[in-house]
Design a protein around this motif. Sequence first.
Motif, PDB file in Angstrom:
ATOM      1  N   ASP A 119      19.834 -14.446 -53.480  1.00 43.93           N
ATOM      2  CA  ASP A 119      19.914 -14.818 -54.953  1.00 43.93           C
ATOM      3  C   ASP A 119      20.999 -15.926 -54.922  1.00 43.93           C
ATOM      4  O   ASP A 119      21.298 -16.861 -55.849  1.00 43.93           O
ATOM      5  N   LYS A 120      21.926 -16.072 -53.899  1.00 44.06           N
ATOM      6  CA  LYS A 120      22.994 -17.054 -53.876  1.00 44.06           C
ATOM      7  C   LYS A 120      22.616 -18.219 -53.541  1.00 44.06           C
ATOM      8  O   LYS A 120      23.068 -19.178 -53.329  1.00 44.06           O
ATOM      9  N   GLY A 121      21.117 -18.281 -53.021  1.00 44.79           N
ATOM     10  CA  GLY A 121      20.666 -19.387 -52.462  1.00 44.79           C
ATOM     11  C   GLY A 121      21.093 -19.645 -50.870  1.00 44.79           C
ATOM     12  O   GLY A 121      21.014 -20.976 -50.511  1.00 44.79           O
ATOM     13  N   GLU A 122      21.592 -18.800 -50.266  1.00 48.51           N
ATOM     14  CA  GLU A 122      21.953 -19.060 -48.900  1.00 48.51           C
ATOM     15  C   GLU A 122      20.650 -18.959 -47.967  1.00 48.51           C
ATOM     16  O   GLU A 122      19.541 -18.248 -48.498  1.00 48.51           O
ATOM     17  N   ASN A 123      20.750 -19.458 -47.029  1.00 50.35           N
ATOM     18  CA  ASN A 123      19.459 -19.330 -45.846  1.00 50.35           C
ATOM     19  C   ASN A 123      19.449 -18.188 -45.035  1.00 50.35           C
ATOM     20  O   ASN A 123      20.548 -17.654 -44.248  1.00 50.35           O
ATOM     21  N   VAL A 124      18.571 -17.483 -45.176  1.00 45.87           N
ATOM     22  CA  VAL A 124      18.324 -16.260 -44.292  1.00 45.87           C
ATOM     23  C   VAL A 124      17.132 -16.308 -43.465  1.00 45.87           C
ATOM     24  O   VAL A 124      16.176 -16.743 -43.828  1.00 45.87           O
ATOM     25  N   LEU A 125      17.646 -16.177 -42.128  1.00 47.91           N
ATOM     26  CA  LEU A 125      16.509 -16.205 -41.292  1.00 47.91           C
ATOM     27  C   LEU A 125      15.778 -14.780 -40.739  1.00 47.91           C
ATOM     28  O   LEU A 125      16.659 -13.843 -40.326  1.00 47.91           O
ATOM     29  N   PHE A 126      14.817 -14.620 -40.912  1.00 53.14           N
ATOM     30  CA  PHE A 126      14.194 -13.313 -40.381  1.00 53.14           C
ATOM     31  C   PHE A 126      13.651 -13.793 -38.898  1.00 53.14           C
ATOM     32  O   PHE A 126      12.593 -14.294 -38.941  1.00 53.14           O
ATOM     33  N   GLU A 127      14.098 -12.700 -38.162  1.00 55.40           N
ATOM     34  CA  GLU A 127      13.954 -13.026 -36.691  1.00 55.40           C
ATOM     35  C   GLU A 127      12.879 -12.057 -36.187  1.00 55.40           C
ATOM     36  O   GLU A 127      13.317 -10.884 -35.928  1.00 55.40           O
ATOM     37  N   GLY A 128      11.749 -12.500 -35.816  1.00 55.01           N
ATOM     38  CA  GLY A 128      10.759 -11.774 -35.337  1.00 55.01           C
ATOM     39  C   GLY A 128      11.083 -11.323 -33.728  1.00 55.01           C
ATOM     40  O   GLY A 128      11.451 -12.178 -33.089  1.00 55.01           O
ATOM     41  N   ALA A 129      10.692 -10.031 -33.448  1.00 54.86           N
ATOM     42  CA  ALA A 129      10.813  -9.741 -31.931  1.00 54.86           C
ATOM     43  C   ALA A 129       9.334  -9.360 -31.597  1.00 54.86           C
ATOM     44  O   ALA A 129       8.435  -9.142 -32.367  1.00 54.86           O
ATOM     45  N   GLN A 130       9.080  -9.473 -30.195  1.00 50.37           N
ATOM     46  CA  GLN A 130       7.746  -9.310 -29.598  1.00 50.37           C
ATOM     47  C   GLN A 130       6.925 -10.561 -30.604  1.00 50.37           C
ATOM     48  O   GLN A 130       7.535 -11.756 -30.680  1.00 50.37           O
TER      49      GLN A 130
END
Length: 427
Positions: A212-223
């Motif tokens: 919501d704050k416009g920050e960059n979020v990285l969703f880090e997949g495993a496997q």
Amino acid sequence: MSGTALVGIQWGDEGKGKVTDLLAEHTHCVVRYQGGNNAGHTIVVGDEKYALHLVPTGILYEHCTPVIGPGVVIDPGVLLDEMTALTQRGIDPSSLKISGNAHVIMPYHLELDKVTERFLGRNRLGTTKRGIGPAYADKAARIGIRMQDLLEEKIFSTKLKVALKEKNLVLTRVFGRLPVDETEIREQYIEYGERLRSHITDTALLVQRALDKGENVLFEGAQATMLDLDHGTYPFVTSSNPIAGGACAGAGVGPRDIERIIGITKSYCTRVGSGPFPSEADPADAEVLVEAGGEYGTTTGRKRRCGWFDAVAGRYAARLNTLTELVVTKLDVLSSFESIKVCTAYRYEGERYEEFPPHQTIFNKCTPVYEEFPGWGGDITGARSLDDLPKEARSYLEAVEELVGSPVSWASVGPERDEIVHVRDVS
Ligand code: IMP
């Protein structure tokens, strides 16, 4: 709002850690959304090499909040060891956030993973024996124990008692093993809970606020995609959903929160454990890939099976993940080949399959249809721009893009942080 998902598109070990490192400078929050300490990310920062199994790679960057989401299964002893090891190397893990809804890998899960594999004999899956499958099975059966349970002794004791009633029967009567000790586990896990208490929180809310704050979020997949429980080469898969869609459930965000989806692939292909692998190379070529690529597992040390890039699986992964771009890793490993094969289709009973086959028998028994590309016959680790790459290497990358149907944004040419080539702007 800016969510990016980073997913492996093969059978894991594609070098996701290096790409996280590349994105880290502009990332505020790194979220693990599935899997457990079956994963292994190796990151080289300067002279330091970090092998992380459970802690998100974001821990290595002061400006990043590392998050373990609700979809992860956590072995708290392993997590604490990893945190201690990081502290000893001068990295402060106090910013780590852990979802209270994440499930706990218990000692009986480890034991069951081991004995089940033994029991399966030649049909075994070749799991990492970290208790992943049994922990996710209990979660689905609704008899799992969650991180928040470790914070309340009464609740934890009740849940443990219920679980052990069944688990100890299975261990002793079905598998002929010794039962696990209730008191020992209770004391140990309550202590783990105390040590992790300050990290346990509502991570889904935290991530949403960051977006919501416009920050960059990285969703880090495993496997990776081909190990996905629903879409991979079942049963030779892991017990969670590494695909980009899994990030929504496993982190607690909506599909519209993720706008960039980066698929990571090696320039060739590897897999560990059992299961079909149509483009597996002949032993001589596989050995070259093992040695040049250092293809030994970060988590288990097992030698990986090696083969050629599988464009059919690549196309399948591009579709399942709605990839916005591809990053090709380890391009330098192919330097020693005069000619490089790419699997462009499968053949089974006279029929040609250009899309991933719907029936397991086809995938299990198909033969690969290869197209050959000329090698470049020289060291490319010094390349820093597309122009530095030999034309054969550029053509190879173009072929990968074309065959997979996704643009290549970067290609890595060595393990070091700066050993990477920007191929094209994608976003
Ligand atoms: P599990 O995840 O330990 O249950 O193992 C299931 C399958 O996934 C096995 O074939 C493992 O070798 C494979 N696997 C699990 N984690 C990884 C990984 O991080 N890289 C590669 N293969 C993995």
